[in-house]
Structure formats: structure tokens, C-alpha cells
Design an enzyme around this catalytic site. Structure first.
Site, PDB file in Angstrom:
ATOM      1  CD  GLU A   1      -2.195   2.909  -3.419  1.00 44.26           C
ATOM      2  OE1 GLU A   1      -3.184   3.601  -3.642  1.00 44.26           O
ATOM      3  OE2 GLU A   1      -1.657   2.854  -2.298  1.00 44.26           O
TER       4      GLU A   1
ATOM      5  CG  ASP B   1      -1.818   1.118   1.396  1.00 45.87           C
ATOM      6  OD1 ASP B   1      -2.721   1.209   0.561  1.00 45.87           O
ATOM      7  OD2 ASP B   1      -1.669   1.929   2.339  1.00 45.87           O
TER       8      ASP B   1
HETATM    9  C1  GLC Z   1      -4.013   3.447  -0.266  1.00 46.55           C
HETATM   10  C2  GLC Z   1      -5.299   2.646  -0.208  1.00 46.55           C
HETATM   11  C3  GLC Z   1      -6.394   3.547   0.260  1.00 46.55           C
HETATM   12  C4  GLC Z   1      -6.035   4.048   1.639  1.00 46.55           C
HETATM   13  C5  GLC Z   1      -4.667   4.716   1.640  1.00 46.55           C
HETATM   14  C6  GLC Z   1      -4.159   4.933   3.033  1.00 46.55           C
HETATM   15  O1  GLC Z   1      -4.079   4.472  -1.186  1.00 46.55           O
HETATM   16  O2  GLC Z   1      -5.563   2.072  -1.447  1.00 46.55           O
HETATM   17  O3  GLC Z   1      -7.629   2.897   0.291  1.00 46.55           O
HETATM   18  O4  GLC Z   1      -7.000   4.943   2.101  1.00 46.55           O
HETATM   19  O5  GLC Z   1      -3.706   3.914   1.002  1.00 46.55           O
HETATM   20  O6  GLC Z   1      -3.756   3.731   3.601  1.00 46.55           O
END
Ligand code: GLC
Length: 561
Positions: free
Chosen positions: A288, A227
Site C-alpha cells: 500500500e 498495509d
Molecule cells: C490502510 C488501510 C486502511 C486502514 C489504515 C490503518 O490505509 O487500507 O483501511 O484504516 O491502513 O491501518
């Protein structure tokens, strides 16, 4: 729509145009994740086995046969660890357990063993940038300036009384610094104040986080979706971020360029380290990664591909129009990147592809077209639950109904992400068969027409279309292993390409317009003469090299010599 964090990635003009044909044979190592179709499950919303209105791990286990039949090879479960649920699990208070709302570790083990029986890998979501403010590390860290955990987070003095250390704003609104009156310092949070950033410059943090991955690998996990990796490090001098443009965002904050608190080069040291551990377990790391161009994507693959195997190409999700030219450009760029491509069209943070591309009249046809596109490209694909049945984004209509805190705070400009997180639509019974209780988010009215049970019986449904494309993808050598070659590149309405492997070829022609179209396939150099239909939507067919396509029609054919 979750905007702030994405802005840097929206610089569509910066997409590099690259050669339109990829190197052959780069899948010869047959790493399992290169052929895999991943499926993201938002566990709150997938299947509720104990009827408390929230999905759970036993619920997921009960639907594994469905996923297997669909053609899914791996499920990525969004965070299911103990959490105060401020950010619905992205605020983890214990990385080595399961939140009671989702079950127990025994339920996880059951899910893992049932998945293994069906050859389905499990990918967990590893929230690396921050913990919950209720994590024992943070509770200790904030207890005193001399806590053994103090340096596990980013604590700094303010600039002056009542003034945070610098101008950084949180992507979820307000200052990125929270004052703690007990110790008279501020702690840093890129996201909500309840999500304090870990200090990755501290080797103890690194060791503890690396060990967590080992712990889950030993429990049968096949990898992680990492993440928010862009945000792991901050400038040690905490320089102020430049302001990008005048005005205020949905939260009333200035438009900052995250120059000093995202994408610092140190991120890559950590990714190389995590990759080493992953390699010891034949595991995959998905990132991500909100990259601004393919050069940045290449950095995430690492030199000699020693970082993330699958950094997600969100630039693909930014082609928010059915434009053959734009897709051609983006596919060519990613196809020429230094690592294995990863395609994704929807997730729990962005408006569903059904609505982003749908014109309100041909949404089902367009959903099929998008499936035919990203599931036949060279690369791994990551689906999002419900995409395969044409689930629609259904945002709340009143501020008081919003569950996602960014929606409450940014209303009405920012409605939050509830709309893309609604319960999975299993059948046409009450609550779409998701739960017998009141679901945590309302089930959209479309469950009457778009649900698994009814669509399974309808040969023209979005679901049956997904099943057939996935079946072909898993069995056809050109789709599994072939290089990508763009053809008919000057066609403004139809996107066409070949996948070619050892003399075998597949052609994909996608009509991105609402009018019927005709295409004469441009087949010079490849030794093919005609195409034999494998999957075609209504009014779409081939005769020799000529393909006719209905509005938003799809033709996928095997090439004949
Ligand atoms: C990433 C996740 C999102 C979350 C953020 C903070 O972007 O995909 O859903 O709110 O991280 O952890």
C-alpha cells in the site's frame, strides 16, 4: 473518502512523462504473480456462512467457484485476525490467529486447501505499522516504563505539562500522541489512538514481525499486502511537521505535510528484509504505497527489484476523469518504471471506480470501459469485490448510521468508508443473498439490478464483460506477455494502445466520450494491417484499420498482418 493520507499522492502535476513503449520480454521469468489477477475481499462484506450479519472465511470458501469462473488467480483478504475491530480489523490483537467473527484457524486451513484445489493463491493483509492497543505486546508495553516491551512502541515525554511531544496529527484526526497517565508518557499513533505504532527501530520488533510472515507462509499463504508501509518510521528527533497550507481539514486539524513521519529511507531496509523471507517461499509482496510520482514508486521496487514486487500505483486511481491524455501519461510513466506494473482502480478506502468515473447515465458502459482498460495493460491487476458487477458506492445518509469512525468524527465533510464496503450483491433475494440476518451495513438498493445471479444470465452485463476480458487476458499471448505501445496519441476522445509479443498484437480502443467516435489506427512500424474483433461493445467494430466506437465503446481486437 479517505482523504488525509492520500493528499501527498494527489500532486498530479508531478507524474513523470515517460516513453510510450515498454521493454519486451520482461515477463519471461513467468513469475506466477506477473500474470495474476488479484481480487480484494473485504471479509466482513463478502459472504456470511453462519448468518450473523458479518461475512466469514467459510463464506469466502463457498464462493471460490465463482471467483475461479471469473478468472481470479489470487484473493487478498483484508485483515481477518483477532481484533477489537476499531478499524475493522486493521487493529490486530493477535497476528497468528483468526478472529472468531470470521471463523477459526481450521476454517482458514479449509479455505486454503479449497483455494489450492482451484489454483487460487491466498494473500493476507499484514498490518505492519501498528498493532491494536489490545495486543499483548502493547498491554505489556504500557504497563510500566521498565516493561520488556516498552521499546516495542514509540513512547516519549511531553514537551511540557499537557503538551504532546510535537505537532504531528493523526491521519484519522486529532493529535498523533496519546497520553498515558500510568507511566506519564505519550505513545504515538499515525492512525487511531487504538492503533499504536510499532517501533521498527527495535530489532526485536523486526524479528517478531518477520517470524509472523514465516508462520503464515508455512500455512500456505502466497504473500502479503503490506498495509501502510509509508508510515513505518518516524524521525528520531521528532521534528515538527511543516504546515502545508492555512485552514483546517475535515477533523479540524491543520493541513500538515508528513515530512518527518512518512516515507523515511529506513522503510526500505525493512522491505528488503521482508522480501528476502518472501523469496524463500516464492511469495509476493504487494504494497500500500501512496507514491507521489514514479521516482517514489521505483524506490519501492528497490534497486535490482529487491523490495516490493507489486507496489500499488495509486496515481492511477487519481486519474478521476475519463481523460485519454491523463491515462496515457500515467500508463506511460508506470510502464517505464523499474518494476512490474500493478494496476488498481478501487479498494476499501476509496470511492468505487463505478462512481468515480460514472456520469450517472452510462455507468455500466463506463464500468466495462474501465475493466477493458486496466485488465489489458501490461502488469498485474488488483480487483475489488463487487467491481465486476458494477457495485455502487452507497454512503450512509445520517451520521448516526456511520460505522467507520472517521466518518463519525469527520461528518459531514468526511463520511467515512462505509459506502465502498457494503455487502456483496449475490442475487435479488433479501439482503442480496449475502446473509439471512441483518447485514452489518445495509445492502444498497442497486442489488435488484446489479447482482451476480442476474448478471450471469445477461450477455450484456458488466459481469459477463469482466469474465470475457479476463478470459482473453489469460489466454492471449500478447496480453499475457506483450509490451505496451501507445498509438493515436493525439486523439482527445479515444485511448488506443497495442500489446505486442513475438509478432502477435492486440489493439485496445476505448472511447472515453459520450459521442460515437471513429479511429484510424496508426500502425506504422508494427507490420499490422487490420484488427479482428475479439471483444466489442454495442456499435463498436473494426473495418481494416478503421474502428468505430459507440459512446463509451470498447473495441479489443487481434491484429492481422
Ligand atoms: C490502510 C488501510 C486502511 C486502514 C489504515 C490503518 O490505509 O487500507 O483501511 O484504516 O491502513 O491501518
Amino acid at each position: 473518502m479517505f482523504v488525509a493520507f492520500l493528499v501527498g499522492a494527489c500532486l498530479a502535476g508531478s507524474i513523470a512523462v515517460a516513453q510510450a513503449s515498454s521493454a519486451a520480454g520482461d515477463v519471461e521469468d513467468h513469475a506466477w504473480w506477473k500474470h495474476a489477477v488479484f481480487y480484494e475481499i473485504y471479509p466482513r462484506s463478502f459472504a456470511d456462512s453462519n448468518n450473523d450479519g458479518v461475512g466469514d472465511l467459510r463464506g469466502i470458501a463457498s464462493r471460490l467457484d465463482y471467483l475461479k469462473d471469473l478468472g481470479v488467480n489470487a484473493i487478498w483478504i483484508s485483515p481477518c485476525f483477532p481484533s477489537p475491530q476499531v478499524d475493522f480489523g486493521y487493529d490486530v490483537s493477535d497476528y497468528e490467529n483468526i478472529d472468531p467473527m470470521y471463523g477459526t484457524l481450521a476454517d482458514f486451513d479449509y479455505l486454503a486447501s479449497e483455494a489450492k484445489k482451484r489454483d487460487i493463491h491466498i494473500i493476507l493483509d499484514f498490518v505492519v505499522n501498528h498493532t491494536s492497543d489490545q495486543h499483548k505486546w502493547f498491554l505489556d508495553s504500557k504497563s510500566s516504563r521498565t516493561s520488556a516491551y516498552r521499546d516495542w512502541y514509540i513512547w516519549r515525554d511531553g514537551k511540557g505539562p499537557g503538551q504532546p511531544p510535537n505537532n504531528w496529527v493523526s491521519t484519522f484526526g486529532g493529535s498523533a500522541w496519546k497520553f498515558d497517565p500510568t507511566t506519564n508518557q505519550y505513545d504515538y499513533h499515525f492512525f487511531y489512538p487504538e492503533q499504536p505504532d510499532l517501533n521498527w527501530r527495535n530489532p526485536a520488533v523486526k524479528d517478531a514481525m518477520f517470524d509472523i510472515t514465516r508462520w503464515w507462509y508455512q500455512r500456505g499463504v502466497s504473500g502479503f499486502r503490506l498495509d501502510a508501509v509509508d508510515t513505518l518510521f518516524e524521525d528520531p528527533k521528532l521534528k515538527d511537521n511543516p504546515i502545508k497550507r492555512p485552514g483546517k481539514n475535515a477533523f479540524g486539524d491543520p493541513f500538515e505535510q508528513n515530512k518527518y513521519n512518512t516515507k523515511l529511507p529506513e522503510v526500505h531496509d525493512i522491505l528488503r528484509g521482508l522480501r528476502k523471507v518472501a523469496d524463500e517461499h516464492d511469495a509476493v509482496l504487494i504494497g500500500e504505497t501512496w507514491t507521489a510520482d514514479v521516482a517514489e514508486l521505483n524506490q519501492y521496487y528497490g534497486k535490482g527489484n529487491n523490495e516490493l514486487q507489486l507496489p500499488m500505483d495509486f496515481l492511477f486511481t487519481m486519474v478521476n476523469q475519463l481523460s485519454p491524455a491523463e491515462f496515457r501519461k500515467q500508463i506511460a510513466a508506470v510502464d517505464a518504471a523499474s518494476g512490474w506494473p500493478t494496476f488498481v482502480i478501487s479498494n476499501h478506502d476509496i470511492v468505487r471506480s463505478y462512481d468515480r468515473y460514472g456520469d450517472g447515465k452510462h455507468n455500466d458502459e463506463i464500468a466495462k470501459l474501465m475493466a477493458a482498460l486496466y485488465l489489458t495493460l501490461r502488469g498485474s491487476a488488483i480487483m475489488y469485490y463487487g467491481e465486476e458487477i458494477g457495485m455502487k458506492t452507497t454512503p450512509p445518509t445520517r451520521q448516526e448510521d456511520v460505522k467507520d469512525p472517521i466518518g463519525r468524527k469527520g461528518w459531514p465533510k468526511e463520511k467515512g468508508r462505509d459506502g465502498e464496503r457494503t455487502p456483496m450483491q449475490w442475487d435479488s433475494s433479501e439482503n442480496a443473498g449475502f446473509t439471512k440476518a441483518t447485514p452489518w451495513l445495509p445492502v444498497p438498493p442497486t442489488y435488484k439490478t446489479h447482482n451476480v445471479a442476474d448478471e450471469s444470465k445477461d450477455p450484456d452485463s458488466v459481469l459477463v464483460f469482466y469474465q470475457s476480458v479476463l478470459k482473453l487476458r489469460h489466454s492471449n499471448q500478447a496480453l499475457l506477455n506483450g509490451r505496451y505501445k501507445a498509438i493515436n496519441e493525439s486523439d482527445a476522445n479515444v485511448l488506443s494502445y497495442l500489446r505486442i509479443y513475438k509478432g502477435e498484437g492486440v489493439v485496445v480502443s476505448l472511447n472515453m466520450s459520450d459521442k460515437p467516435q471513429k479511429v484510424r489506427l496508426d500502425l506504422k512500424d508494427d507490420g499490422f494491417a487490420s484488427a479482428k474483433s475479439r471483444i466489442a461493445t454495442e456499435k463498436s467494430q473494426a473495418q481494416g484499420q478503421d474502428i468505430s466506437l459507440g459512446p463509451y465503446g470498447v473495441f479489443i481486437g487481434e491484429m492481422q498482418k
